[in-house]
Scaffold this motif. Structure first.
Motif, short mmCIF file in Angstrom:
data_model
loop_
_atom_site.label_atom_id
_atom_site.label_comp_id
_atom_site.label_asym_id
_atom_site.label_seq_id
_atom_site.Cartn_x
_atom_site.Cartn_y
_atom_site.Cartn_z
N ARG A 134 6.11 -0.07 -0.61
CA ARG A 134 5.42 -1.37 -0.77
C ARG A 134 5.33 -2.09 0.57
N GLN A 150 1.90 -2.88 2.51
CA GLN A 150 1.57 -4.28 2.81
C GLN A 150 1.24 -4.44 4.29
N VAL A 168 -2.49 -10.12 1.43
CA VAL A 168 -1.84 -9.25 0.45
C VAL A 168 -0.78 -10.00 -0.34
N PRO A 205 2.20 -8.91 -2.80
CA PRO A 205 2.93 -7.76 -3.33
C PRO A 205 3.56 -8.07 -4.69
#
Length: 220
Positions: free
Chosen positions: A13, A17, A27, A29
């Motif tokens: 992740r 990102q 972005v 998350p």
């Protein structure tokens, strides 16, 4: 452009990102299905990168609920390489594309660019408005072939306006699509970036439509 990134693996992740932010995206998350479901239902995104193997609620269920709510945001699902049945189920549930893990970062970015383009009825990676060209692949902007250096925020604003060239875009719409959820959003910053773009592109390039917002002027 603003993207929802849903991936439970913290390392992947974080890597994704960073990749997306370096490519010019704002972005948000999310680490589990419930958080993803909430964000996708309450925040406006230009695209979603969605892993299917999520805790609390699997990605396929999240996608099905979004589509049942009438959410039409383009979705790129991430699947295990050999899980062909997940690919089929994802497409049937309303996904727009899929990418098997492991994948190359350039392929993810290319597929994401294509999803955003198609959602705005555009076919080419080169966005053009008169002699102004924005290459979504390289993140470069030129006017009559001359390179124009932009900051990340200026590029993001111009890209959003060029995807909607000739259309009026409200200040609220710009704020919601240019900044991630945790960014300190201030409507005055939009005016600042519009002013900077006008100085770099020409004062007549972006029109202020009083009471409504801004419009990238399309030459007659």
């Amino acid at each position: 452009m603003r993207v929802l990134l849903v991936e439970d693996d913290p390392v992947l992740r974080s890597q994704l990102q960073t990749l997306l932010e370096q490519a010019g995206y704002a972005v948000d998350p999310a680490a589990d299905g419930q958080e993803a479901l909430h964000l996708g239902a309450t925040e406006p995104y230009d695209a979603v990168v969605l892993d299917l193997g999520l805790p609390l609620m699997d990605g396929l269920t999240v996608l099905q609920r979004w589509r049942a709510q009438g959410r039409t945001t383009p979705v790129l699902i991430l699947t295990a390489r050999d899980s062909w049945h997940e690919k089929v189920a994802g497409i049937d549930a309303g996904a727009d594309d899929y990418l098997a893990k492991p994948f190359h970062s350039e392929e993810l970015l290319a597929r994401l660019r294509a999803l955003v383009r198609r959602s705005h009825g555009l076919a080419s990676a080169l966005l053009q408005c008169g002699d102004l060209t924005l290459d979504t692949r390289s993140g470069t902007v030129t006017r009559s072939g001359v390179h124009i250096a932009l900051t990340a925020h200026e590029y993001r604003l111009l890209a959003y306006l060029m995807h909607r060239a000739g259309q009026v875009v409200s200040r609220t719409d710009l704020i919601e699509h240019l900044y991630a959820q945790d960014f300190d959003r201030d409507s005055n910053t939009v005016e600042v970036f519009v002013g900077r773009l006008r100085r770099k592109l020409g004062p007549a390039s972006i029109e202020t439509v009083r009471g409504l917002g801004y419009r990238l002027v399309v030459p007659a």
